[in-house]
Scaffold this motif. Structure first.
Motif, PDB file in Angstrom:
ATOM      1  N   MET A   1       0.850  -1.202   0.000  1.00 54.20           N
ATOM      2  CA  MET A   1       0.000   0.000   0.000  1.00 54.20           C
ATOM      3  C   MET A   1       0.882   1.247   0.000  1.00 54.20           C
ATOM      4  N   GLU A   2       0.454   2.255  -0.757  1.00 55.37           N
ATOM      5  CA  GLU A   2       1.215   3.501  -0.827  1.00 55.37           C
ATOM      6  C   GLU A   2       1.292   4.176   0.545  1.00 55.37           C
ATOM      7  N   LYS A   3       2.414   4.793   0.792  1.00 50.83           N
ATOM      8  CA  LYS A   3       2.610   5.522   2.035  1.00 50.83           C
ATOM      9  C   LYS A   3       2.346   7.001   1.764  1.00 50.83           C
ATOM     10  N   TYR A   4       1.087   7.420   1.955  1.00 49.47           N
ATOM     11  CA  TYR A   4       0.764   8.827   1.739  1.00 49.47           C
ATOM     12  C   TYR A   4      -0.175   9.339   2.818  1.00 49.47           C
ATOM     13  N   LEU A   5      -0.102  10.635   3.030  1.00 47.28           N
ATOM     14  CA  LEU A   5      -0.955  11.305   3.999  1.00 47.28           C
ATOM     15  C   LEU A   5      -1.972  12.179   3.292  1.00 47.28           C
ATOM     16  N   ILE A   6      -3.179  12.226   3.832  1.00 47.86           N
ATOM     17  CA  ILE A   6      -4.162  13.230   3.440  1.00 47.86           C
ATOM     18  C   ILE A   6      -4.078  14.328   4.492  1.00 47.86           C
ATOM     19  N   THR A   7      -3.817  15.557   4.056  1.00 41.60           N
ATOM     20  CA  THR A   7      -3.687  16.681   4.977  1.00 41.60           C
ATOM     21  C   THR A   7      -4.677  17.770   4.600  1.00 41.60           C
ATOM     22  N   CYS A   8      -4.901  18.695   5.514  1.00 38.01           N
ATOM     23  CA  CYS A   8      -5.868  19.774   5.284  1.00 38.01           C
ATOM     24  C   CYS A   8      -5.512  20.938   6.207  1.00 38.01           C
ATOM     25  N   SER A   9      -6.324  21.956   6.195  1.00 36.53           N
ATOM     26  CA  SER A   9      -6.200  23.037   7.177  1.00 36.53           C
ATOM     27  C   SER A   9      -7.336  22.922   8.188  1.00 36.53           C
ATOM     28  N   GLY A  10      -7.197  23.624   9.294  1.00 39.42           N
ATOM     29  CA  GLY A  10      -8.180  23.512  10.364  1.00 39.42           C
ATOM     30  C   GLY A  10      -9.554  24.034  10.000  1.00 39.42           C
TER      31      GLY A  10
ATOM     32  N   ILE B   1       5.702  25.270   4.121  1.00 37.89           N
ATOM     33  CA  ILE B   1       6.942  24.486   3.994  1.00 37.89           C
ATOM     34  C   ILE B   1       7.290  23.832   5.323  1.00 37.89           C
ATOM     35  N   ASP B   2       7.203  24.598   6.406  1.00 38.99           N
ATOM     36  CA  ASP B   2       7.498  24.058   7.732  1.00 38.99           C
ATOM     37  C   ASP B   2       6.526  22.932   8.102  1.00 38.99           C
ATOM     38  N   PHE B   3       5.290  23.039   7.658  1.00 35.07           N
ATOM     39  CA  PHE B   3       4.278  22.026   7.962  1.00 35.07           C
ATOM     40  C   PHE B   3       4.533  20.724   7.199  1.00 35.07           C
ATOM     41  N   PHE B   4       4.789  20.832   5.902  1.00 36.04           N
ATOM     42  CA  PHE B   4       4.905  19.633   5.057  1.00 36.04           C
ATOM     43  C   PHE B   4       6.274  18.952   5.133  1.00 36.04           C
ATOM     44  N   LYS B   5       7.317  19.735   5.337  1.00 33.46           N
ATOM     45  CA  LYS B   5       8.687  19.232   5.200  1.00 33.46           C
ATOM     46  C   LYS B   5       8.983  17.991   6.048  1.00 33.46           C
ATOM     47  N   PRO B   6       8.589  17.951   7.325  1.00 32.40           N
ATOM     48  CA  PRO B   6       8.900  16.751   8.127  1.00 32.40           C
ATOM     49  C   PRO B   6       8.258  15.476   7.572  1.00 32.40           C
TER      50      PRO B   6
ATOM     51  N   GLU C   1      10.159  12.116   6.096  1.00 37.37           N
ATOM     52  CA  GLU C   1       9.907  10.783   6.645  1.00 37.37           C
ATOM     53  C   GLU C   1       9.539   9.772   5.562  1.00 37.37           C
ATOM     54  N   GLY C   2       9.405  10.240   4.317  1.00 38.15           N
ATOM     55  CA  GLY C   2       9.107   9.324   3.225  1.00 38.15           C
ATOM     56  C   GLY C   2       7.653   9.250   2.823  1.00 38.15           C
ATOM     57  N   TYR C   3       6.831  10.160   3.345  1.00 33.50           N
ATOM     58  CA  TYR C   3       5.420  10.189   2.965  1.00 33.50           C
ATOM     59  C   TYR C   3       5.217  11.006   1.692  1.00 33.50           C
ATOM     60  N   ASP C   4       4.328  10.536   0.815  1.00 34.69           N
ATOM     61  CA  ASP C   4       3.747  11.391  -0.210  1.00 34.69           C
ATOM     62  C   ASP C   4       2.579  12.122   0.434  1.00 34.69           C
ATOM     63  N   ILE C   5       2.141  13.218  -0.174  1.00 31.68           N
ATOM     64  CA  ILE C   5       1.105  14.055   0.442  1.00 31.68           C
ATOM     65  C   ILE C   5       0.018  14.404  -0.556  1.00 31.68           C
ATOM     66  N   LEU C   6      -1.221  14.242  -0.120  1.00 31.14           N
ATOM     67  CA  LEU C   6      -2.385  14.774  -0.830  1.00 31.14           C
ATOM     68  C   LEU C   6      -2.989  15.827   0.092  1.00 31.14           C
ATOM     69  N   HIS C   7      -2.807  17.095  -0.272  1.00 30.74           N
ATOM     70  CA  HIS C   7      -3.302  18.180   0.574  1.00 30.74           C
ATOM     71  C   HIS C   7      -4.541  18.801  -0.047  1.00 30.74           C
TER      72      HIS C   7
ATOM     73  N   PRO D   1      12.629  15.618  -4.739  1.00 34.95           N
ATOM     74  CA  PRO D   1      12.176  15.217  -6.081  1.00 34.95           C
ATOM     75  C   PRO D   1      11.667  13.779  -6.155  1.00 34.95           C
ATOM     76  N   GLU D   2      12.030  12.958  -5.180  1.00 32.66           N
ATOM     77  CA  GLU D   2      11.583  11.563  -5.176  1.00 32.66           C
ATOM     78  C   GLU D   2      10.180  11.399  -4.596  1.00 32.66           C
ATOM     79  N   ARG D   3       9.646  12.447  -4.001  1.00 30.54           N
ATOM     80  CA  ARG D   3       8.334  12.392  -3.358  1.00 30.54           C
ATOM     81  C   ARG D   3       7.244  12.921  -4.295  1.00 30.54           C
ATOM     82  N   LYS D   4       6.016  12.567  -3.965  1.00 35.37           N
ATOM     83  CA  LYS D   4       4.853  13.064  -4.695  1.00 35.37           C
ATOM     84  C   LYS D   4       4.047  13.953  -3.752  1.00 35.37           C
ATOM     85  N   MET D   5       3.672  15.137  -4.222  1.00 40.12           N
ATOM     86  CA  MET D   5       2.848  16.050  -3.434  1.00 40.12           C
ATOM     87  C   MET D   5       1.795  16.657  -4.347  1.00 40.12           C
TER      88      MET D   5
END
Length: 295
Positions: free
Chosen positions: A1-10, A72-77, A81-87, A113-117
């Protein structure tokens, strides 16, 4: 399974506990009330009751955009860690924050460059925005890839309807959504605006209605006309409110009576301090999947 996070704002206006339990990281907006800065962190720093008490007592709350550096500060960590991100971000029709997020995306993809965002302009707000995030998280837990979730978001964001009203017109007048004359007449005659979100993600006054009972019925009529399968709607429905829990409970009762096949409980959420800075007390909104918004 892909290692990705779904993120959003409050500004998804879902409970903090919900986002933490489902492991959905969120970035916070900030507000200033009479010059004092607060974090809009879903009621942790400044509770909703404290916030609306300040608003009702005449305090002025000013909102601000999330800038590129904070993104940038929010997503960078997470990327490190190796997560792709769907924001998923608040509608560009009511905020410029989406543009800041895209600028951060460009810079971060150069760093990693190896990550997907992937970033989605939700064209939604409040718990309508939350409904989209909730649906994408359900998809992820059922095995959807990041690309599948992204494509669904882009194709279906305009199928999420936002209908809302306010019985407190002070902040709508201050924000320029109603005129001084409409404000005066509305207060005098109990005439309330019924608003929705258009296909560009902007808030539009659609009708002015005399009396709460007619207002509630008109809102439910719109849901009957627009929801998938009408009264046989089988999707989810969320409600958000700004210090108007009695009206929200009444609307929930009406929805459950008219739409008996709704998926799960009709959730009542609080409108947070960022959106609440523009609505003040007295707003109730409903959100559901329906026909595509075309205007």
């Amino acid at each position: 399974m892909e290692k990705y996070l779904i993120t959003c704002s409050g500004i998804v206006d879902l409970p903090r506990e919900y986002l933490e339990k489902r492991k959905i990281p969120f970035i916070c907006y900030h507000i200033k009330i009479n010059g004092v800065e607060y974090v809009d962190d879903l009621g942790k720093t400044l509770t909703y009751s404290e916030f609306y008490k300040k608003m009702d007592n005449g305090c002025i709350s000013i909102t601000s955009l999330i800038n590129q550096e904070r993104y940038i500060d929010f997503f960078k960590p997470y990327l490190a860690e190796g997560y792709d991100i769907l924001h998923i971000e608040l509608s560009s029709g009511i905020s410029g924050t989406y543009n800041s997020c895209r600028l951060a995306q460009d810079e971060l993809l150069n760093m990693f460059p190896e990550r997907k965002m992937l970033v989605v302009d939700s064209l939604c707000a409040s718990s309508g925005y939350g409904l989209l995030v909730d649906t994408l998280k359900d998809m992820q837990e059922k095995g959807a890839t990041i690309n599948e979730a992204y494509e669904f978001a882009c194709e279906n964001r305009l199928n999420i309807h936002h209908w809302f009203f306010s019985t407190n017109l002070e902040h709508y007048k201050r924000g320029g959504r109603i005129t001084q004359a409409s404000y005066f007449i509305g207060n005098l005659l109990n005439i309330y605006p019924l608003l929705n979100m258009d296909n560009l993600g902007r808030l539009i006054v659609r009708k002015k209605i005399h009396g709460k009972k007619k207002l509630f019925n008109e809102m439910l009529k719109r849901m009957e006309e627009l929801a998938i399968d009408g009264k046989n709607y089988k999707g989810k429905c969320f409600i958000s409110n700004s210090n108007s829990i009695k009206d929200a409970i009444e609307i929930k009762k009406m929805i459950k009576e008219r739409f008996p096949n709704i998926d799960g409980e009709v959730l009542i959420n609080d409108i947070g301090t960022t959106i609440g800075s523009h609505t003040g007390s007295g707003t109730v909104a409903i959100f559901f999947f329906g026909k595509k918004r075309i205007d």
